[in-house]
Design an enzyme around this catalytic site. Structure first.
Site, PDB file in Angstrom:
ATOM      1  N   LYS A 100      10.243   6.316  -3.781  1.00 43.02           N
ATOM      2  CA  LYS A 100      11.045   5.547  -2.804  1.00 43.02           C
ATOM      3  C   LYS A 100      12.531   5.619  -3.109  1.00 43.02           C
ATOM      4  O   LYS A 100      12.940   5.620  -4.274  1.00 43.02           O
ATOM      5  CB  LYS A 100      10.597   4.081  -2.809  1.00 43.02           C
ATOM      6  CG  LYS A 100       9.095   3.904  -2.758  1.00 43.02           C
ATOM      7  CD  LYS A 100       8.655   2.463  -2.672  1.00 43.02           C
ATOM      8  CE  LYS A 100       7.159   2.342  -2.931  1.00 43.02           C
ATOM      9  NZ  LYS A 100       6.801   2.036  -4.311  1.00 43.02           N
ATOM     10  N   HIS A 131      12.845   2.131   0.511  1.00 42.68           N
ATOM     11  CA  HIS A 131      12.164   1.052  -0.223  1.00 42.68           C
ATOM     12  C   HIS A 131      12.319  -0.308   0.464  1.00 42.68           C
ATOM     13  O   HIS A 131      11.410  -1.133   0.466  1.00 42.68           O
ATOM     14  CB  HIS A 131      12.735   0.988  -1.642  1.00 42.68           C
ATOM     15  CG  HIS A 131      11.836   0.340  -2.639  1.00 42.68           C
ATOM     16  ND1 HIS A 131      11.706   0.778  -3.920  1.00 42.68           N
ATOM     17  CD2 HIS A 131      11.016  -0.731  -2.549  1.00 42.68           C
ATOM     18  CE1 HIS A 131      10.852   0.010  -4.571  1.00 42.68           C
ATOM     19  NE2 HIS A 131      10.414  -0.919  -3.760  1.00 42.68           N
ATOM     20  N   ASP A 153       1.610   5.773  -6.566  1.00 43.27           N
ATOM     21  CA  ASP A 153       2.784   5.157  -5.942  1.00 43.27           C
ATOM     22  C   ASP A 153       3.807   4.785  -7.012  1.00 43.27           C
ATOM     23  O   ASP A 153       3.503   4.033  -7.930  1.00 43.27           O
ATOM     24  CB  ASP A 153       2.359   3.888  -5.185  1.00 43.27           C
ATOM     25  CG  ASP A 153       3.551   3.233  -4.494  1.00 43.27           C
ATOM     26  OD1 ASP A 153       3.891   3.674  -3.378  1.00 43.27           O
ATOM     27  OD2 ASP A 153       4.156   2.306  -5.077  1.00 43.27           O
ATOM     28  N   TYR A 163      11.428   1.920 -10.437  1.00 41.78           N
ATOM     29  CA  TYR A 163      10.404   1.512 -11.409  1.00 41.78           C
ATOM     30  C   TYR A 163      10.685   2.093 -12.806  1.00 41.78           C
ATOM     31  O   TYR A 163      10.100   1.651 -13.791  1.00 41.78           O
ATOM     32  CB  TYR A 163       8.995   1.926 -10.962  1.00 41.78           C
ATOM     33  CG  TYR A 163       8.523   1.295  -9.665  1.00 41.78           C
ATOM     34  CD1 TYR A 163       9.247   0.289  -9.027  1.00 41.78           C
ATOM     35  CD2 TYR A 163       7.337   1.707  -9.070  1.00 41.78           C
ATOM     36  CE1 TYR A 163       8.817  -0.261  -7.836  1.00 41.78           C
ATOM     37  CE2 TYR A 163       6.898   1.143  -7.871  1.00 41.78           C
ATOM     38  CZ  TYR A 163       7.644   0.172  -7.256  1.00 41.78           C
ATOM     39  OH  TYR A 163       7.209  -0.368  -6.077  1.00 41.78           O
TER      40      TYR A 163
HETATM   41  N1  LIG Z   1       7.355  -1.277  -1.688  1.00 41.07           N
HETATM   42  C1  LIG Z   1       7.584  -2.393  -2.358  1.00 41.07           C
HETATM   43  O1  LIG Z   1       8.575  -3.097  -2.153  1.00 41.07           O
HETATM   44  C2  LIG Z   1       6.583  -2.814  -3.368  1.00 41.07           C
HETATM   45  C3  LIG Z   1       5.649  -1.915  -3.807  1.00 41.07           C
HETATM   46  N2  LIG Z   1       4.695  -2.291  -4.738  1.00 41.07           N
HETATM   47  C4  LIG Z   1       3.714  -1.284  -5.151  1.00 41.07           C
HETATM   48  O2  LIG Z   1       2.405  -1.833  -5.048  1.00 41.07           O
HETATM   49  C5  LIG Z   1       1.781  -1.807  -6.319  1.00 41.07           C
HETATM   50  C6  LIG Z   1       0.804  -2.955  -6.483  1.00 41.07           C
HETATM   51  O3  LIG Z   1       1.444  -4.196  -6.360  1.00 41.07           O
HETATM   52  P1  LIG Z   1       1.749  -5.194  -7.588  1.00 41.07           P
HETATM   53  O4  LIG Z   1       2.895  -6.031  -7.168  1.00 41.07           O
HETATM   54  O5  LIG Z   1       1.862  -4.404  -8.821  1.00 41.07           O
HETATM   55  O6  LIG Z   1       0.519  -6.184  -7.616  1.00 41.07           O
HETATM   56  P2  LIG Z   1      -1.082  -6.098  -7.678  1.00 41.07           P
HETATM   57  O7  LIG Z   1      -1.590  -7.008  -6.640  1.00 41.07           O
HETATM   58  O8  LIG Z   1      -1.534  -4.679  -7.694  1.00 41.07           O
HETATM   59  O9  LIG Z   1      -1.367  -6.763  -9.083  1.00 41.07           O
HETATM   60  C7  LIG Z   1      -1.027  -6.167 -10.283  1.00 41.07           C
HETATM   61  C8  LIG Z   1      -1.388  -7.130 -11.419  1.00 41.07           C
HETATM   62  O10 LIG Z   1      -2.780  -7.379 -11.430  1.00 41.07           O
HETATM   63  C9  LIG Z   1      -3.353  -7.059 -12.689  1.00 41.07           C
HETATM   64  N3  LIG Z   1      -4.634  -6.424 -12.385  1.00 41.07           N
HETATM   65  C10 LIG Z   1      -4.837  -5.205 -11.829  1.00 41.07           C
HETATM   66  N4  LIG Z   1      -6.138  -4.965 -11.655  1.00 41.07           N
HETATM   67  C11 LIG Z   1      -6.788  -6.050 -12.111  1.00 41.07           C
HETATM   68  C12 LIG Z   1      -8.180  -6.374 -12.221  1.00 41.07           C
HETATM   69  N5  LIG Z   1      -9.126  -5.531 -11.803  1.00 41.07           N
HETATM   70  N6  LIG Z   1      -8.477  -7.591 -12.763  1.00 41.07           N
HETATM   71  C13 LIG Z   1      -7.512  -8.426 -13.173  1.00 41.07           C
HETATM   72  N7  LIG Z   1      -6.195  -8.171 -13.119  1.00 41.07           N
HETATM   73  C14 LIG Z   1      -5.834  -6.986 -12.571  1.00 41.07           C
HETATM   74  C15 LIG Z   1      -2.369  -6.116 -13.345  1.00 41.07           C
HETATM   75  O11 LIG Z   1      -2.378  -6.221 -14.739  1.00 41.07           O
HETATM   76  P3  LIG Z   1      -2.834  -4.969 -15.708  1.00 41.07           P
HETATM   77  O12 LIG Z   1      -1.878  -3.841 -15.447  1.00 41.07           O
HETATM   78  O13 LIG Z   1      -2.687  -5.555 -17.067  1.00 41.07           O
HETATM   79  O14 LIG Z   1      -4.254  -4.634 -15.338  1.00 41.07           O
HETATM   80  C16 LIG Z   1      -1.042  -6.609 -12.793  1.00 41.07           C
HETATM   81  O15 LIG Z   1      -0.598  -7.696 -13.556  1.00 41.07           O
HETATM   82  C17 LIG Z   1       2.970  -1.844  -7.288  1.00 41.07           C
HETATM   83  O16 LIG Z   1       2.598  -1.548  -8.602  1.00 41.07           O
HETATM   84  C18 LIG Z   1       3.898  -0.874  -6.617  1.00 41.07           C
HETATM   85  O17 LIG Z   1       3.468   0.461  -6.837  1.00 41.07           O
HETATM   86  C19 LIG Z   1       4.638  -3.588  -5.171  1.00 41.07           C
HETATM   87  C20 LIG Z   1       5.560  -4.525  -4.760  1.00 41.07           C
HETATM   88  C21 LIG Z   1       6.628  -4.196  -3.856  1.00 41.07           C
HETATM   89  O1  LIG Z   2       8.745  -2.389  -5.476  1.00 38.40           O
HETATM   90  C1  LIG Z   2       9.054  -3.379  -6.141  1.00 38.40           C
HETATM   91  C2  LIG Z   2       8.066  -4.247  -6.781  1.00 38.40           C
HETATM   92  O2  LIG Z   2       8.288  -5.588  -6.440  1.00 38.40           O
HETATM   93  C3  LIG Z   2       9.582  -6.083  -6.786  1.00 38.40           C
HETATM   94  C4  LIG Z   2       9.739  -7.510  -6.361  1.00 38.40           C
HETATM   95  O3  LIG Z   2       8.911  -8.366  -7.056  1.00 38.40           O
HETATM   96  C5  LIG Z   2      10.621  -5.268  -6.140  1.00 38.40           C
HETATM   97  O4  LIG Z   2      11.875  -5.636  -6.646  1.00 38.40           O
HETATM   98  C6  LIG Z   2      10.425  -3.798  -6.366  1.00 38.40           C
HETATM   99  O5  LIG Z   2      11.281  -3.130  -5.519  1.00 38.40           O
END
Ligand SMILES: NC(=O)C1=CN([C@@H]2O[C@H](COP(=O)(O)OP(=O)(O)OC[C@H]3O[C@@H](n4cnc5c(N)ncnc54)[C@H](OP(=O)(O)O)[C@@H]3O)[C@@H](O)[C@H]2O)C=CC1
Ligand SMILES: O=C1CO[C@H](CO)[C@@H](O)[C@@H]1O
Length: 297
Positions: free
Chosen positions: A81, A114, A47, A52
């Site tokens: 997205k 998005h 994803d 990003y």
């Molecule tokens: N459509 C949208 O608007 C959005 C989409 N997204 C998508 O969803 C994905 C996931 O959401 P995200 O907000 O990144 O949050 P997550 O809930 O996936 O958390 C990510 C964080 O957790 C840490 N982490 C990951 N695995 C572990 C583990 N096993 N133990 C401890 N810490 C861990 C990572 O650090 P480290 O990398 O150091 O392991 C990072 O800091 C995003 O990366 C993106 O692709 C997210 C937000 C908004």
């Molecule tokens: O996908 C995303 C991850 O989360 C962010 C918010 O904290 C967004 O801004 C971004 O679009």
């Protein structure tokens, strides 16, 4: 046992893996390494998003694995997205082509709006009509939504030619989205859970559903970790999960979340973590008429 996560069938017949790699805040070189590691570990869903800033590196990692014969293009499911600056219908194809160019791919498996709010007060229905054309010309195999609420989804469904395959939304035990999942299930739209770990940043500030002794005990019962319990719970709810990590061990830990089953008592414990409160509110957009988060779901 297969090394791959199970997949689900979307409403357009595509199969989508239920566990994928999130890449928000994966910096360029980290993203390339993380995707390489993830493919080696068995991930077949990646994803990303225009905003990003890592599509080029992600594409490079994927294409290297294809060139090395480790995977074929059709084995990997890539989601990206459309960002809010490109909602104007005539910009949609250009934005998608720009993402494809960076990814070095001929098509994406899934292209999402998005966020329902676009710059310049564009109506997302007009954006959707331009998204449909991407399927017509083969640039996207499937199109979908992200951060849309129930009313907005129905408004799309009442006016669309091609149905959205997914709605990607915040979803973790602290905000489990049961109502939206059920609403979408009835309409054959799959929920993709973003921030499935509740974004445990920094690591020492873990949410209770990863930290509490009771969850640690559940994890021990299954010889799993609290993170794997959390992700397994979301799979049980019917969501696809896309945890982000750039650390190989954590990428591997997150992947192995599908090969066990929580019992009803354990599921009830996880249910009770729901607070109904979002972590991610996109505050900069909150005065817009298409801001999605004023409704409960
Ligand atoms: N459509 C949208 O608007 C959005 C989409 N997204 C998508 O969803 C994905 C996931 O959401 P995200 O907000 O990144 O949050 P997550 O809930 O996936 O958390 C990510 C964080 O957790 C840490 N982490 C990951 N695995 C572990 C583990 N096993 N133990 C401890 N810490 C861990 C990572 O650090 P480290 O990398 O150091 O392991 C990072 O800091 C995003 O990366 C993106 O692709 C997210 C937000 C908004
Ligand atoms: O996908 C995303 C991850 O989360 C962010 C918010 O904290 C967004 O801004 C971004 O679009």
């Amino acid at each position: 046992m297969s090394n791959l996560a199970p997949s689900v069938q979307l409403n357009n017949g595509q199969r989508m893996p239920t566990v994928g790699l999130g890449t928000w805040q994966a910096l360029k070189d980290q993203a390339e390494r993380a995707v390489t590691d993830a493919i080696d570990i068995g991930y077949r869903l990646i994803d990303t998003a225009f905003v990003y800033g890592n599509e080029r590196e992600i594409g490079r990692a994927i294409n290297r694995k294809i060139a090395a014969g480790i995977i074929k293009r059709e084995d990997i499911f890539v989601t990206t997205k459309l960002d809010s600056r490109h909602h104007t219908p005539k910009l949609v194809e250009r934005a998608c082509r720009e993402s494809l160019l960076k990814l070095s791919l001929d098509y994406v498996d899934q292209y999402l709006i998005h966020f329902p709010v676009g710059e310049g007060f564009v109506d997302y229905l007009d954006t959707w009509k331009a998204m449909e054309k991407l399927v017509d010309v083969g640039l996207a195999k499937g199109i979908g939504l992200s951060n849309f609420n129930a009313k907005q989804i129905d408004r799309i469904l009442e006016n669309c030619r091609i149905r959205p395959v997914v709605n990607q939304v915040e979803c973790h035990p602290g905000f489990n989205q049961k109502k939206l999942i059920e609403f979408c299930r009835k309409r054959n739209i799959t929920i993709v859970a973003y921030s499935p770990l509740g974004r445990p940043i920094p690591a020492e500030k873990w949410p209770p559903f990863l930290n509490d002794k009771i969850v640690q005990d559940i994890a021990k019962n299954h010889s799993k970790t609290p993170v794997q319990v959390c992700l397994n719970y979301l799979l049980h709810l019917g969501a696809i999960v896309i945890p982000k990590s750039v650390n190989r061990d954590r990428i591997a830990e997150n992947f192995r979340c599908f090969d066990f089953q929580l019992n009803p008592d354990e599921l009830k414990i996880m249910d009770d973590y729901d607070t109904g409160e979002r972590l991610i509110t996109f505050p900069g957009m909150c005065n817009h008429k298409f801001y999605p988060f004023n409704d409960e779901y």
